[in-house]
Design a protein around this motif. Structure first.
Motif, short mmCIF file in Angstrom:
data_model
loop_
_atom_site.label_atom_id
_atom_site.label_comp_id
_atom_site.label_asym_id
_atom_site.label_seq_id
_atom_site.Cartn_x
_atom_site.Cartn_y
_atom_site.Cartn_z
N GLY A 128 44.82 31.17 37.07
CA GLY A 128 46.37 30.93 37.54
C GLY A 128 46.72 32.42 38.40
O GLY A 128 47.74 32.20 39.12
N LYS A 129 46.04 33.41 38.34
CA LYS A 129 46.54 34.87 38.91
C LYS A 129 46.06 34.87 40.19
O LYS A 129 45.16 34.16 40.86
CB LYS A 129 45.83 36.13 38.14
CG LYS A 129 46.41 36.27 36.75
CD LYS A 129 45.75 37.44 36.00
CE LYS A 129 46.48 37.67 34.61
NZ LYS A 129 46.06 38.95 34.13
N SER A 130 46.85 35.45 41.16
CA SER A 130 46.74 35.46 42.52
C SER A 130 45.16 36.35 42.64
O SER A 130 44.80 36.90 41.97
CB SER A 130 47.67 36.29 43.22
OG SER A 130 47.83 37.50 42.68
N MET A 135 41.40 40.72 42.34
CA MET A 135 40.48 41.73 42.90
C MET A 135 41.03 43.03 42.26
O MET A 135 40.12 43.91 42.15
CB MET A 135 40.81 41.70 44.44
CG MET A 135 40.31 40.63 45.19
SD MET A 135 40.34 40.99 47.11
CE MET A 135 39.76 39.56 47.59
N VAL A 136 42.25 43.26 42.03
CA VAL A 136 42.73 44.65 41.66
C VAL A 136 42.23 44.82 40.12
O VAL A 136 41.94 45.74 39.64
CB VAL A 136 44.21 44.71 41.81
CG1 VAL A 136 44.83 45.72 40.71
CG2 VAL A 136 44.48 44.70 43.00
N LYS A 137 42.34 43.61 39.31
CA LYS A 137 41.74 43.97 38.08
C LYS A 137 40.58 43.48 37.41
O LYS A 137 40.11 43.56 36.32
CB LYS A 137 42.75 42.98 37.04
CG LYS A 137 44.29 43.37 37.20
CD LYS A 137 45.17 42.44 36.23
CE LYS A 137 46.76 43.00 36.46
NZ LYS A 137 47.66 42.13 35.46
N GLU A 138 39.61 43.23 38.57
CA GLU A 138 38.39 42.69 38.16
C GLU A 138 37.55 43.89 37.58
O GLU A 138 37.48 44.98 38.37
CB GLU A 138 37.53 42.26 39.27
CG GLU A 138 36.10 41.97 39.18
CD GLU A 138 35.70 41.09 38.06
OE1 GLU A 138 34.77 41.15 37.38
OE2 GLU A 138 36.53 40.01 38.07
N ASN A 139 37.02 43.80 36.57
CA ASN A 139 36.24 44.90 35.95
C ASN A 139 34.72 45.19 36.27
O ASN A 139 34.01 45.81 35.82
CB ASN A 139 36.08 44.96 34.37
CG ASN A 139 35.47 43.39 34.05
OD1 ASN A 139 34.78 42.80 34.79
ND2 ASN A 139 35.55 43.12 32.54
N ARG A 182 33.17 39.08 41.96
CA ARG A 182 33.22 38.02 40.93
C ARG A 182 32.36 36.77 41.34
O ARG A 182 32.88 36.07 42.22
CB ARG A 182 34.51 37.74 40.44
CG ARG A 182 34.59 36.79 39.12
CD ARG A 182 35.93 36.55 38.40
NE ARG A 182 35.88 35.62 37.28
CZ ARG A 182 35.75 36.26 36.06
NH1 ARG A 182 35.56 37.65 36.01
NH2 ARG A 182 35.58 35.63 35.17
N PRO A 183 31.21 36.52 40.60
CA PRO A 183 30.67 35.17 41.30
C PRO A 183 31.61 34.02 41.23
O PRO A 183 32.31 33.85 40.43
CB PRO A 183 29.79 35.07 40.17
CG PRO A 183 29.13 36.46 39.50
CD PRO A 183 30.80 37.03 39.38
N ASN A 184 31.45 33.42 42.31
CA ASN A 184 32.00 32.08 42.74
C ASN A 184 33.32 32.47 42.94
O ASN A 184 34.23 31.37 42.55
CB ASN A 184 31.93 31.00 41.82
CG ASN A 184 30.62 30.42 41.78
OD1 ASN A 184 29.90 29.93 42.79
ND2 ASN A 184 29.69 30.45 40.75
N LEU A 218 34.96 40.86 53.33
CA LEU A 218 35.82 40.14 52.60
C LEU A 218 35.27 38.75 52.46
O LEU A 218 35.23 38.06 53.62
CB LEU A 218 37.11 40.20 53.14
CG LEU A 218 38.21 39.02 51.99
CD1 LEU A 218 38.41 39.63 50.79
CD2 LEU A 218 39.33 38.99 52.94
N GLN A 219 34.92 38.41 51.27
CA GLN A 219 34.17 36.96 51.00
C GLN A 219 34.88 36.19 50.17
O GLN A 219 35.52 36.76 48.95
CB GLN A 219 32.67 37.08 50.63
CG GLN A 219 32.04 35.92 50.19
CD GLN A 219 30.74 36.09 49.58
OE1 GLN A 219 30.54 37.01 48.70
NE2 GLN A 219 29.85 35.18 50.15
#
Length: 680
Positions: A128-130, A135-139, A182-184, A218-219
């Motif tokens: 549910g996050k934008s 993108m910003v919080k992906e580890n 992040r995959p998919n 950008l994908q």
């Protein structure tokens, strides 16, 4: 049931699983030994390795990974791949990577190979996050900064202004790479590079903005019916690479089986630093139904070229990517290159088929210099290709094929089959007929040549595993060239065979012995009138032993030799090296000492060398001398890693190394490399 299995595996993880979670670099080194062990040509093996490393650097989500993505990693054979798919289909999504140990028929060695590249994502994570927030919080985000320099002064940096070989920039090489993915879901990346000798310049007129090479993408993935969307730089991998093939095809390898088939990966972000074999624009995949997809792309970029301004013709397209001298800078972006294509695809568990349409157009007429061997090279401004591919999987056997034609010109076709005939026996077979006047610049099909043109051939491969410790693999490839080739001014035929015996008495010891022979005709040197030819025979032998001690010490010893016969002349080459790697929880140190001695360039010795993360080194040593390197890696924390690499080569009986602007006075060369990786 799955919860019970997972709890049991977690109970055993303290002893077994901790040993299975090996470092990515160890597995990549093993793959390099298998996939690059036949290295004997001047092709970009480094780019092939780095493409594979980039692919495996992004964790494979076990619940969403496709069969083609698994094939591209070249880690699993067809039987192991089907065992994985059957397990996932019957028992549902993986709860943990621990479950890999419970897949029927998978050996501990198979689990060890795939485990460092595997993960299981929580499907409700950040639900549910934008997109921006994800993108910003992906580890799974990282930044790589790399610096390289040759310590000796090269001729290009001392030449007077106006000299042909004068380099305009500093001898420092810089590399920057950022990626979050992040995959998919998404991928966002930027790559920047300045080669040694290139200036750091802000010049919109020459399309340089600081770094000499800038790339970004950008994908977006799996957004409703939009399966894939890439803006920026991308690669295309469809069918068997006759029209559209990225750098994933490795051709003939010591593995002998899986390398001949191209994986149908579709559109992929381009993240390497090569400056010619990629597209720049937009690519999208739309899912029309559960099994039918349409892929469309458009690309435009300026290419380096030698331009005849009087006739407005391109005499040659350049791919080195270097812009150091006045002449190299002048060749920058001289030819516009427009590409467009559409692929209509049908895909299910057994069938993967499609139709491919592709058009290329240049802003200037391509008119290569007339030579006897290039009479069928592309000339003009535009060509159009059309064709199709068909792949079919049944049990542990897969059939693959592709046919393509350059409209009003040549036709090329390839077809093959590979798989496990028994639990111990794997076999492969491939036939190809590649037209002399077929054009496909971005192709990467299986072929003896670097492009699928002017060739016919048939390939057989076999691998037999006596048990989990002992195996033998090999191939035989017989080919013909209907028209002349470079340094082969006569229609000809040739052959190549390889045989490799591998033995691992324990996890600590791996031994292989490999022999290879290749026969091709070659022009006799010094004969520029009659162009007489003779059969050239190249023989190679490798003997290697790896040993890992219980004290985190690893030893690798290799001896490799070659012999080349042409006419009445026989020359030889030999190389010996010893590697020692010492690993501790937070740091590792790798050392090499090698000796090489070759009579001529035909017997140059390719030695794969460990390098910093996402980079590789496969130099070809010609002459006699000593080569060493030190590679140090230190993990300050999970977020910060450091690498330092120093290499040195000393040649006997030479007073200068290299040529042109790369010439070094003296007989030694020292190179230093420093890299930082920051994880976010």
């Amino acid at each position: 049931m799955k919860i019970f299995i997972l709890c049991a595996l977690m109970f055993l993880a303290g002893s077994g699983f901790s040993q299975l979670k090996e470092d990515q670099q160890v597995i990549l080194d093993q793959l390099a030994d298998e996939l690059l062990a036949t290295a004997d040509e001047d092709v970009s093996y480094e780019e092939l390795y780095e493409t594979l490393a980039h692919l495996l650097a992004n964790p494979i989500d076990l619940n969403t990974v496709t069969p083609e993505q698994l094939r591209a990693g070249m880690i699993l054979n067809e039987a192991e791949l089907n065992d994985f798919l059957d397990y996932r289909a019957k028992l549902g999504p993986f709860l943990s990577t621990l479950e890999l140990q419970s897949i029927p028929h998978w050996s501990p060695a198979t689990v060890r190979r795939i485990l460092p590249f595997a993960t299981v994502y929580d499907p409700t994570y950040q639900l549910g996050k934008s997109l921006v927030s994800r993108m910003v919080k992906e580890n799974n985000a990282y930044l790589v900064l790399r610096y390289e320099r040759t310590l000796e002064t090269k001729k290009g940096y001392t030449e007077a202004p106006g000299s042909t070989y004068q380099y305009k920039g500093s001898p420092d090489k810089y590399y920057l790479r950022f990626r979050t993915s992040r995959p998919n879901d998404f991928s966002l990346g930027i790559t920047a590079e300045k080669d040694a000798g290139e200036p750091l310049t802000w010049s919109p007129s020459t399309q340089q903005f600081g770094f000499d090479f800038l790339s970004g993408h950008l994908q977006l993935i799996k957004k409703g019916r939009l399966d894939n969307l890439i803006l920026g730089d991308f690669q295309c991998q469809f069918g068997q690479g006759l029209q559209l093939g990225s750098a994933f095809g490795l051709g003939k390898t010591a593995e002998a089986i899986t390398g001949i088939r191209r994986s149908n990966l579709g559109f992929l972000p381009y993240t390497a630093a090569g400056e010619s074999r990629h597209f720049r624009g937009i690519a999208t995949t739309i899912r029309l139904s559960g099994q039918i997809r349409i892929h469309v792309f458009f690309s435009y970029k300026n290419r380096d070229a030698t331009l005849d301004t009087n006739r407005h013709q391109v005499t040659s397209l350049l791919s080195s990517g270097f812009h150091r001298t006045t002449q190299e800078i002048h060749s920058r972006g001289q030819a516009g290159d427009r590409d467009a294509g559409m692929i209509l695809q049908l895909r299910n568990r057994k069938i993967d088929a499609g139709l491919i349409f592709f058009q290329k157009a240049f802003s200037a007429t391509i008119a290569p210099r007339a030579m006897p061997y290039n009479q069928f090279r592309f000339q003009g401004t535009t060509y159009f290709n059309a064709g199709g591919y068909f792949n079919y999987t049944w049990a542990n056997v897969t059939f693959f094929s592709e046919v393509a034609q350059t409209v009003n010109n040549g036709l090329s076709a390839t077809a093959g089959i590979l798989g496990n005939l028994t639990s111990k026996l794997e076999m492969s077979w491939l036939i190809r007929d590649l037209g002399s006047n077929y054009f496909a610049e971005y192709a990467n099909a299986f072929a003896e040549s670097s492009s699928p043109q002017n060739e016919r051939g048939i390939y057989w491969g076999v691998k037999y595993s006596f048990n989990r410790r002992t195996s033998i693999s090999g191939y035989l490839d017989m080919f013909q060239f209907p028209w002349l080739r470079f340094r082969m001014y006569k229609p000809s035929e040739g052959s190549e065979w390889m045989l490799r015996f591998s033995y691992s008495p324990s996890r600590a010891v791996t031994i292989f012995i490999q022999a290879r022979e290749e026969t091709k005709i070659r022009n006799l040197s010094g004969d520029t009138v009659l162009y007489r030819t003779s059969s050239g025979v190249k023989r190679n032998v490798w003997v290697s032993c790896d040993f890992s001690s219980a004290t985190n010490l690893t030893f690798k010893t290799r001896v490799q030799g070659s012999m080349y016969e042409l006419g009445r002349s026989t020359t030889r080459g030999l190389a010996i090296f010893q590697d020692i790697t010492f690993k501790r929880p937070r740091w590792s140190l790798s050392l090499r000492y090698s000796l090489f001695d070759s009579d001529d360039y035909e017997n140059r010795q390719y030695l794969y060398e460990r390098d910093v993360w996402l980079s590789s080194s496969l130099p070809a040593y010609d002459g006699a001398g000593v080569a060493n390197y030190i590679l140090f890696h230190y993990s300050i924390s999970r977020q910060l890693d450091l690498w330092f690499r120093w290499s040195r080569v000393r040649y006997d009986n030479q007073t200068a190394l290299g040529s042109g602007g790369e010439e070094i006075t003296g007989n030694t060369r020292n190179d230093a490399k420093f890299q930082v990786r920051i994880r976010f």
